[in-house]
Design a protein around this motif. Sequence first.
Motif, PDB file in Angstrom:
ATOM      1  N   ALA A   3       0.858  -1.183   0.000  1.00 23.01           N
ATOM      2  CA  ALA A   3       0.000   0.000   0.000  1.00 23.01           C
ATOM      3  C   ALA A   3       0.896   1.235   0.000  1.00 23.01           C
ATOM      4  N   PRO A   4       0.848   2.070  -1.056  1.00 26.49           N
ATOM      5  CA  PRO A   4       1.734   3.224  -1.123  1.00 26.49           C
ATOM      6  C   PRO A   4       1.121   4.475  -0.492  1.00 26.49           C
ATOM      7  N   ALA A   5       1.976   5.366  -0.052  1.00 27.32           N
ATOM      8  CA  ALA A   5       1.576   6.718   0.339  1.00 27.32           C
ATOM      9  C   ALA A   5       2.458   7.666  -0.458  1.00 27.32           C
ATOM     10  N   THR A   6       1.861   8.557  -1.225  1.00 34.27           N
ATOM     11  CA  THR A   6       2.613   9.452  -2.103  1.00 34.27           C
ATOM     12  C   THR A   6       2.474  10.896  -1.641  1.00 34.27           C
ATOM     13  N   ILE A   7       3.592  11.602  -1.575  1.00 29.98           N
ATOM     14  CA  ILE A   7       3.616  13.007  -1.201  1.00 29.98           C
ATOM     15  C   ILE A   7       4.185  13.795  -2.364  1.00 29.98           C
ATOM     16  N   ARG A   8       3.489  14.832  -2.768  1.00 34.74           N
ATOM     17  CA  ARG A   8       3.954  15.692  -3.851  1.00 34.74           C
ATOM     18  C   ARG A   8       4.373  17.046  -3.285  1.00 34.74           C
ATOM     19  N   TYR A   9       5.479  17.543  -3.775  1.00 35.63           N
ATOM     20  CA  TYR A   9       6.090  18.779  -3.272  1.00 35.63           C
ATOM     21  C   TYR A   9       5.900  19.894  -4.300  1.00 35.63           C
ATOM     22  N   TYR A  10       5.346  21.025  -3.841  1.00 32.43           N
ATOM     23  CA  TYR A  10       5.097  22.176  -4.706  1.00 32.43           C
ATOM     24  C   TYR A  10       5.731  23.428  -4.080  1.00 32.43           C
ATOM     25  N   LYS A  27       7.505  11.909  -3.580  1.00 35.22           N
ATOM     26  CA  LYS A  27       8.094  10.861  -2.757  1.00 35.22           C
ATOM     27  C   LYS A  27       7.018   9.826  -2.460  1.00 35.22           C
ATOM     28  N   THR A  28       7.330   8.548  -2.696  1.00 36.92           N
ATOM     29  CA  THR A  28       6.386   7.466  -2.436  1.00 36.92           C
ATOM     30  C   THR A  28       6.947   6.521  -1.387  1.00 36.92           C
ATOM     31  N   SER A  66      -1.228   3.541  13.071  1.00 36.33           N
ATOM     32  CA  SER A  66      -0.001   4.134  13.606  1.00 36.33           C
ATOM     33  C   SER A  66       0.163   5.576  13.150  1.00 36.33           C
ATOM     34  N   VAL A  67       0.942   6.325  13.923  1.00 28.21           N
ATOM     35  CA  VAL A  67       1.505   7.588  13.460  1.00 28.21           C
ATOM     36  C   VAL A  67       2.967   7.305  13.130  1.00 28.21           C
ATOM     37  N   VAL A  68       3.375   7.623  11.906  1.00 26.97           N
ATOM     38  CA  VAL A  68       4.753   7.372  11.495  1.00 26.97           C
ATOM     39  C   VAL A  68       5.484   8.682  11.262  1.00 26.97           C
ATOM     40  N   GLN A  69       6.785   8.649  11.467  1.00 27.10           N
ATOM     41  CA  GLN A  69       7.654   9.812  11.319  1.00 27.10           C
ATOM     42  C   GLN A  69       8.753   9.489  10.319  1.00 27.10           C
ATOM     43  N   HIS A  70       8.952  10.389   9.362  1.00 26.07           N
ATOM     44  CA  HIS A  70      10.064  10.283   8.415  1.00 26.07           C
ATOM     45  C   HIS A  70      10.884  11.562   8.513  1.00 26.07           C
ATOM     46  N   ASN A  71      12.198  11.438   8.549  1.00 31.32           N
ATOM     47  CA  ASN A  71      13.084  12.604   8.660  1.00 31.32           C
ATOM     48  C   ASN A  71      13.584  13.046   7.290  1.00 31.32           C
ATOM     49  N   PHE A  72      13.729  14.345   7.121  1.00 34.11           N
ATOM     50  CA  PHE A  72      14.283  14.920   5.901  1.00 34.11           C
ATOM     51  C   PHE A  72      15.812  14.928   5.971  1.00 34.11           C
ATOM     52  N   GLY A  73      16.471  14.623   4.854  1.00 34.07           N
ATOM     53  CA  GLY A  73      17.911  14.822   4.768  1.00 34.07           C
ATOM     54  C   GLY A  73      18.227  16.294   4.617  1.00 34.07           C
ATOM     55  N   THR A  74      17.427  16.989   3.794  1.00 33.92           N
ATOM     56  CA  THR A  74      17.500  18.438   3.619  1.00 33.92           C
ATOM     57  C   THR A  74      16.127  19.007   3.945  1.00 33.92           C
ATOM     58  N   ALA A  75      16.066  19.973   4.830  1.00 33.72           N
ATOM     59  CA  ALA A  75      14.787  20.522   5.282  1.00 33.72           C
ATOM     60  C   ALA A  75      13.884  20.903   4.114  1.00 33.72           C
ATOM     61  N   TRP A  76      12.631  20.437   4.179  1.00 30.36           N
ATOM     62  CA  TRP A  76      11.564  20.761   3.236  1.00 30.36           C
ATOM     63  C   TRP A  76      11.699  20.104   1.862  1.00 30.36           C
ATOM     64  N   VAL A  78      11.254  16.981  -0.114  1.00 29.61           N
ATOM     65  CA  VAL A  78      10.652  15.662   0.074  1.00 29.61           C
ATOM     66  C   VAL A  78      11.453  14.550  -0.597  1.00 29.61           C
ATOM     67  N   SER A  79      12.266  14.886  -1.592  1.00 26.88           N
ATOM     68  CA  SER A  79      13.072  13.856  -2.246  1.00 26.88           C
ATOM     69  C   SER A  79      14.132  13.290  -1.310  1.00 26.88           C
ATOM     70  N   THR A  80      14.413  13.995  -0.208  1.00 26.11           N
ATOM     71  CA  THR A  80      15.436  13.543   0.748  1.00 26.11           C
ATOM     72  C   THR A  80      14.829  12.866   1.972  1.00 26.11           C
ATOM     73  N   LEU A  81      13.529  12.627   1.970  1.00 24.61           N
ATOM     74  CA  LEU A  81      12.894  11.954   3.102  1.00 24.61           C
ATOM     75  C   LEU A  81      13.370  10.517   3.235  1.00 24.61           C
ATOM     76  N   SER A  82      13.494  10.049   4.468  1.00 24.94           N
ATOM     77  CA  SER A  82      13.849   8.651   4.707  1.00 24.94           C
ATOM     78  C   SER A  82      12.763   7.749   4.141  1.00 24.94           C
ATOM     79  N   SER A  83      13.163   6.664   3.483  1.00 25.02           N
ATOM     80  CA  SER A  83      12.187   5.764   2.856  1.00 25.02           C
ATOM     81  C   SER A  83      11.455   4.902   3.881  1.00 25.02           C
ATOM     82  N   THR A  84      12.108   4.622   4.987  1.00 27.19           N
ATOM     83  CA  THR A  84      11.480   3.863   6.064  1.00 27.19           C
ATOM     84  C   THR A  84      11.285   4.791   7.257  1.00 27.19           C
TER      85      THR A  84
END
Length: 206
Positions: A3-10, A27-28, A66-76, A78-84
């Motif tokens: 089951a995917p969750a997709t986030i689009r950055y604008y 980011k998916t 659940s509530v899940v948390q993903h960290n950014f490699g570079t603030a804001w 989304v392409s740098t978000l942790s995949s897990t």
Amino acid sequence: GSAPATIRYYTLSSPWDVTTASYVSTKTFTIYSGSVPYGAYGHNLCISPDGTRLYFVIDWPGLTTSVVQHNFGTAWDVSTLSSTPSAQKTLAYVIPGGLAFSTDGTTMYVSEIQNMNRPIYQWTLSTPWNVSSASASGYVFNIGGEAAGNLFWGAKDFWFSDDGATMCAVGKHPNGSAVTTIKRYTLSTPWRVSTAMTPTQPDVVR
């Protein structure tokens, strides 16, 4: 299956004006693997004020949410978000709704829309912005427990003012119509959801 969750950055050329949005990247995430239950999805996105952490609710009917948390490699970015997930908090709610945090990241709020009381629960984070450190505070506000004639069917989403003294919640009319109700609540103790006072007049958006 998964089951995917997709986030689009604008980006917005005019701040706060969504009509000026331009697509940047996507980011998916795979939020569930194995035998995917019908209706599994991620929703109610939140981002920490400094843009370094992203949160959403994972909801799959009949299974643990659940509530899940993903960290950014570079603030804001989304392409740098942790995949897990960088952190995760399991909830015992049947169908969770909205998700919100205090501005200092020490408090988390999650609504439940299946429970007849339509509660908003308050959680305390012993480590700010780390959802795995969340513990139940014991503070709850029951939206469905208001006076007779309640025209609000749980908080699908909600948010707080920067000082924690005001909470706004959005939900559907209980007759299943397309009417959406927005209510504004005053908290006598800022950030303590159990002190929310029932509004006298809701705003209705059709």
